[in-house]
Design an enzyme around this catalytic site. Structure first.
Site, PDB file in Angstrom:
ATOM      1  N   SER A   1    -126.873 -61.681  16.334  1.00 10.30           N
ATOM      2  CA  SER A   1    -127.099 -62.738  15.353  1.00 10.30           C
ATOM      3  C   SER A   1    -128.501 -63.332  15.431  1.00 10.30           C
ATOM      4  CB  SER A   1    -126.023 -63.808  15.528  1.00 10.30           C
ATOM      5  OG  SER A   1    -126.080 -64.749  14.508  1.00 10.30           O
TER       6      SER A   1
ATOM      7  N   ASP B   1    -125.790 -63.324   8.266  1.00 11.05           N
ATOM      8  CA  ASP B   1    -124.577 -64.040   7.861  1.00 11.05           C
ATOM      9  C   ASP B   1    -124.914 -65.519   7.626  1.00 11.05           C
ATOM     10  OD1 ASP B   1    -124.930 -64.589  10.556  1.00 11.05           O
ATOM     11  OD2 ASP B   1    -122.802 -64.434  11.071  1.00 11.05           O
TER      12      ASP B   1
HETATM   13 MG    MG Z   1    -125.690 -64.469  12.453  1.00 12.28          MG
END
Ligand code: MG
Length: 451
Positions: free
Chosen positions: A97, A239
């Site tokens: 991430s 995301d």
């Molecule tokens: Mg992420």
């Protein structure tokens, strides 16, 4: 007893230290066994270790007889959506991430694009600990095939968003997983796109992969210099999305979440918006304008997605830019959020600063208190009782994550740190005086318990 493998966003750690190919292979066989997976999607962000972890994962999956669809370097939400559209039993996204480049991780999705729940994770951890994966007969080993996961995603996003205006957008994927999908999607929607850091590079040479006011300074300057309408940035696996307004100012995550949530409620004529215990109460202020209700969850996007599904919410997200649009799917989705945000501006006829300016800005104060790891959870539990007594006029009390009290002029949250010997206090007040007052009162009580 094996240490817990899964954190709040899957398995994550320093490459070849915490996260080795051996561990990746074990996780793959355990997930394949748990999911009885006939078919799996495997995708990765741009990290240098992506190929290595992918190879280990593929070895484990094919050993269990799972057919592997290799989707290459794509954002996490594209991987999650592909898991659903390709009819796979499970999806694996190799990413850490927003963490630095020396980290990597494994996020796992079910066939409904939903992150693995605590129950799924426990089952997988048990299989790893007991070393009991279901390996296939040699005649039934899995195979691999390369797939294009982006087309179905693009079709979905284009169905969700139509833009009339040719927005001038400066997009900054930070050399991460959105390097292709985000500029392509925005161009397809008719935007004039200026792309920065849109070459895939797992060293993240341009900026840190966590998007915030500090790491996006160059994007801010570029938006201002070009007179663009908006700046859009993503974290390493996209995301999450962050915005820069038309004046080059970083947009506060809480306010954009609250403003977008309010529009979702307005369109729906009410309903539920989901966020976590840490988000600003401006989410409630905005939701109440449209007869909406806010449901708060533990910190972690999986809990937000679960609550959205359970309560049939219209929208949800965390104030780090992870937004979930349940009409499309249940994974937080940066590029889709960016496109939907532009559609929201178009629908309301507002600029970025005008749109997010509708959400009030409150005052936040954060304090940490040293407390032994062995005692911190118990101390927080005890504080629940004393805080309730001290703030007798509270309007809501929740132990969904730590202890949270909603007050007439603000709220406070006391949590044990997941990783450090600390208790964290977060306070938000309608005014600076209110925030200071709440902090002072809570601090005295916490110090009395941690001394
Ligand atoms: Mg992420």
């Amino acid at each position: 007893m094996l240490a817990k493998l899964f954190g709040s966003s899957g398995v994550r750690g320093l490459v070849n230290f915490d996260l080795t190919p051996v561990l990746a292979c074990k996780v793959a066989t355990a997930v394949a066994t748990h999911a009885k997976a006939k078919r799996a999607v495997v995708a990765k962000d741009t990290r240098v270790s992506g190929d290595m972890i992918e190879a280990a994962l593929v070895a484990g999956l094919t050993a269990c007889g799972t057919e592997v669809l290799l989707a290459g370097q794509i954002p996490t939400p594209v991987c999650a959506y592909a898991t659903k559209t390709f009819g796979a039993d499970v999806g694996f996204m190799l990413t850490a991430s927003h963490n630095p480049p020396q980290y990597n991780g494994i996020k796992v999705f079910n066939n409904n694009a939903l992150s693995y729940t605590d129950a799924d994770q426990e089952s997988v951890e048990k299989i790893v600990a007991e070393n009991q994966p279901s390996l296939a007969d040699w005649r039934a080993l899995g195979s691999t095939v390369q797939v294009d996961a982006t087309q179905a995603y693009m079709d979905m996003a284009q169905k969700a968003v139509t833009l009339k205006k040719h927005w001038h957008v400066v997009v900054d994927p930070g050399c991460g997983a959105a390097f292709s999908v985000a500029p392509t999607l925005l161009k397809t929607l008719g935007c004039k796109v200026t792309a920065l850091n849109a070459q895939p590079d797992g060293h993240f040479p341009a900026r840190k992969s966590e998007p915030n006011a500090e790491t996006l300074q160059y994007l801010s300057k570029t938006v201002k210099a070009l007179g663009a309408d908006i700046g859009i940035a993503f974290d390493g696996d996209a995301d999450r999305v962050a915005f820069i307004d038309e004046n080059g100012a970083f947009v506060n995550f809480d306010r954009s979440l609250a403003a977008y949530g309010a529009l979702a409620l307005k369109r729906n004529g009410g309903g539920i918006v989901v966020t976590n215990v840490e988000a600003s109460m401006c989410v409630e202020t905005m939701a109440e304008k449209f007869g909406g209700k806010v449901v708060r969850t533990r910190i972690g996007d999986i809990y937000v997605s679960e609550a959205i599904e359970r309560d049939g919410a219209v929208f949800g997200g965390e104030p780090c830019g992870a937004w979930v649009h349940p009409k499309q799917h249940l994974c937080p989705d940066g590029p889709l959020s960016a496109a939907l945000f532009l559609a929201a501006l178009e629908e309301t006829g507002k600029t970025v600063s005008e749109f997010v300016g509708e959400a009030p800005e409150y005052i936040t104060i954060r304090e940490n208190f040293v407390c032994k790891n062995s005692a911190k959870y118990q101390v927080v539990e005890k504080l629940g009782v004393t805080l309730k007594e001290a703030f007798a006029g509270y309007t809501d009390f929740s132990t969904v994550d730590g202890v949270r009290l909603a007050l007439k002029n603000g709220w406070l949250l006391v949590r044990a740190s997941g990783t450090e010997p600390l208790i964290r206090l977060t306070v938000e007040g309608e005014s600076e005086a209110a925030a200071k007052d709440i902090t002072q009162k809570a601090t005295a009580l916490i110090e009395a318990q941690t001394r």
